[in-house]
Design a protein around this motif. Structure first.
Motif, PDB file in Angstrom:
ATOM      1  N   ALA A  66       0.833  -1.212   0.000  1.00 44.41           N
ATOM      2  CA  ALA A  66       0.000   0.000   0.000  1.00 44.41           C
ATOM      3  C   ALA A  66       0.866   1.260   0.000  1.00 44.41           C
ATOM      4  O   ALA A  66       0.578   2.234  -0.696  1.00 44.41           O
ATOM      5  CB  ALA A  66      -0.934  -0.009   1.208  1.00 44.41           C
ATOM      6  N   LEU A  71      -1.414   4.031  -1.860  1.00 44.57           N
ATOM      7  CA  LEU A  71      -2.855   3.785  -1.764  1.00 44.57           C
ATOM      8  C   LEU A  71      -3.308   3.803  -0.305  1.00 44.57           C
ATOM      9  O   LEU A  71      -2.519   3.546   0.599  1.00 44.57           O
ATOM     10  CB  LEU A  71      -3.194   2.411  -2.369  1.00 44.57           C
ATOM     11  CG  LEU A  71      -2.927   2.229  -3.870  1.00 44.57           C
ATOM     12  CD1 LEU A  71      -3.140   0.776  -4.267  1.00 44.57           C
ATOM     13  CD2 LEU A  71      -3.806   3.130  -4.712  1.00 44.57           C
ATOM     14  N   ASP A  72      -4.594   4.101  -0.095  1.00 45.48           N
ATOM     15  CA  ASP A  72      -5.172   4.022   1.256  1.00 45.48           C
ATOM     16  C   ASP A  72      -5.221   2.563   1.687  1.00 45.48           C
ATOM     17  O   ASP A  72      -5.550   1.695   0.868  1.00 45.48           O
ATOM     18  CB  ASP A  72      -6.611   4.552   1.272  1.00 45.48           C
ATOM     19  CG  ASP A  72      -6.655   6.048   1.084  1.00 45.48           C
ATOM     20  OD1 ASP A  72      -5.652   6.698   1.425  1.00 45.48           O
ATOM     21  OD2 ASP A  72      -7.674   6.567   0.593  1.00 45.48           O
ATOM     22  N   ASN A 109      -8.582   1.731  -0.553  1.00 50.85           N
ATOM     23  CA  ASN A 109      -8.080   1.086  -1.773  1.00 50.85           C
ATOM     24  C   ASN A 109      -7.651  -0.354  -1.528  1.00 50.85           C
ATOM     25  O   ASN A 109      -7.939  -1.250  -2.311  1.00 50.85           O
ATOM     26  CB  ASN A 109      -6.890   1.854  -2.354  1.00 50.85           C
ATOM     27  CG  ASN A 109      -7.238   3.254  -2.786  1.00 50.85           C
ATOM     28  OD1 ASN A 109      -6.660   4.205  -2.299  1.00 50.85           O
ATOM     29  ND2 ASN A 109      -8.195   3.395  -3.686  1.00 50.85           N
ATOM     30  N   SER A 146     -13.949   2.930  -3.495  1.00 48.50           N
ATOM     31  CA  SER A 146     -12.814   3.629  -4.128  1.00 48.50           C
ATOM     32  C   SER A 146     -12.214   2.758  -5.239  1.00 48.50           C
ATOM     33  O   SER A 146     -12.332   1.539  -5.212  1.00 48.50           O
ATOM     34  CB  SER A 146     -11.714   3.888  -3.089  1.00 48.50           C
ATOM     35  OG  SER A 146     -12.262   4.284  -1.866  1.00 48.50           O
ATOM     36  N   ASN A 208       0.759   5.663  -8.431  1.00 48.46           N
ATOM     37  CA  ASN A 208      -0.397   6.176  -7.696  1.00 48.46           C
ATOM     38  C   ASN A 208      -1.661   5.493  -8.233  1.00 48.46           C
ATOM     39  O   ASN A 208      -1.603   4.698  -9.182  1.00 48.46           O
ATOM     40  CB  ASN A 208      -0.492   7.705  -7.809  1.00 48.46           C
ATOM     41  CG  ASN A 208      -0.581   8.166  -9.261  1.00 48.46           C
ATOM     42  OD1 ASN A 208      -1.155   7.474 -10.108  1.00 48.46           O
ATOM     43  ND2 ASN A 208      -0.019   9.320  -9.559  1.00 48.46           N
ATOM     44  N   ALA A 209      -2.804   5.814  -7.636  1.00 44.68           N
ATOM     45  CA  ALA A 209      -4.066   5.142  -7.983  1.00 44.68           C
ATOM     46  C   ALA A 209      -4.382   5.270  -9.478  1.00 44.68           C
ATOM     47  O   ALA A 209      -4.776   4.301 -10.128  1.00 44.68           O
ATOM     48  CB  ALA A 209      -5.206   5.722  -7.147  1.00 44.68           C
TER      49      ALA A 209
END
Length: 320
Positions: A66, A71-72, A109, A146, A208-209
């Motif tokens: 993560a 990511l969350d 996430n 998400s 990143n996402a």
């Protein structure tokens, strides 16, 4: 991300994967296969089930992934008294006398569902619905989760007392079922050395996402030849005792075979495996490379297989 040719994009994914592996390797010693399958399932937009005894750094692995992917991350410790609302959230009465939805930890996430077999089926089902629909429903209102959304569940293979094993239909939601093994002597020496000193490691963010969603789309766009498609579907058909492709050995050793979701995951996993190994289209070797963790939790062994001490992995080897 700007549009680039698919070849360049595939090279970019391979490069990113190597960087991610290097960053995770700073924290996690060994477990190369496990890390590979966790990352393949993220880039294939699937979920992963890890089976291993306590203390094999499952939580640390997910936290590190993560961190590196920016990511969350939320961890849910599954216990016998956990309720569905503890996962998905609940409607509460606000000060204005109106009900409002308070999101649960599933709105993240990456979710680590720790010891998923310790909680009753009702609570397991709440998480599994979120995994399938990528949304949750509370008081008749649907709330989208998400993106990207990835569940990594862990299961403890020992102490089966007081556990609720996941039914086959729910196991089928997981792309991979990966077994964690004990580290080698050399790896364990390194782990103990690192974790019993003031040794501090900083991991750098690599993606990143938005980039992950881009790469997930890229994996789906990878072309696959008809012979590889046919090989994957035939391999899955061979696990079904009543299929035309089933051998007498399969009919004797298996009660139940894998469903069509296994064929889909074999192709997606093979596409991703090919790109991560510098290829632009998967071949039969890529299908075989991902077959065991995709098929092992989707086949039900017969009494004969259990009596002969054959694991699901042994039977899949025979299918090759």
């Amino acid at each position: 991300m700007q549009h680039r040719s698919e070849v360049e994009a595939a090279d970019a994914l391979k490069y990113a994967y190597e960087q991610i592996r290097a960053e995770i390797g700073k924290v996690i010693i060994g477990q190369d296969e496990v890390i590979k399958f966790v990352l393949i399932s993220i880039f294939s937009n699937g979920h992963c089930l890890l089976v291993g005894v306590p203390g094999l750094a499952k939580t640390l692995l997910v936290q590190t992934v993560a961190q590196v992917l920016d990511l969350d991350f939320k961890r849910i410790q599954f216990t016998p008294d956990l309720m569905p609302s503890d996962i998905i959230g609940a409607e509460i009465l606000g000060e204005d006398r109106n009900f409002k939805f308070i999101p649960g930890p599933v709105f993240s996430n990456i979710i680590l569902a720790d010891e998923i077999n310790r909680t009753p089926p009702k609570t397991q089902a709440a998480l599994l619905e979120a995994m399938q629909e990528k949304a949750v429903t509370a008081a008749g209102v649907t709330h989208k989760l998400s993106k990207p959304f990835f569940v990594l569940a862990t299961q403890n293979p020992i102490e089966q007392e007081g556990t609720y094993p996941l039914p086959e239909a729910q196991l089928d939601r997981f792309m991979f079922n990966v077994a964690l093994n004990y580290p080698s002597f050399k790896e364990e020496l390194q782990v103990v050395k690192n974790t019993t000193s003031t040794h501090q490691v900083t991991v750098n963010k690599q993606l990143n996402a938005e980039q992950i969603i881009y790469f997930q789309q890229l994996v789906r766009n990878i072309p696959v030849t008809d012979n590889v498609l046919e090989y994957a579907v035939k391999l899955v058909s061979k696990t079904r005792p009543d299929s035309e492709f089933a051998t007498p050995q399969v009919k004797r050793l298996l009660n139940w075979g894998a469903g069509p979701r296994a064929s889909q995951f074999l192709i997606l996993g093979a596409k991703c495996h090919a790109v991560l190994n510098g290829k632009y289209s998967p071949d039969i070797e890529d299908v075989r490379a991902v077959a065991k963790p995709i098929l092992s939790h989707r086949i039900v062994r017969s009494y004969h297989a259990e009596a002969e001490g054959l694991s699901a992995g042994d039977i899949i080897e025979q299918l090759f």
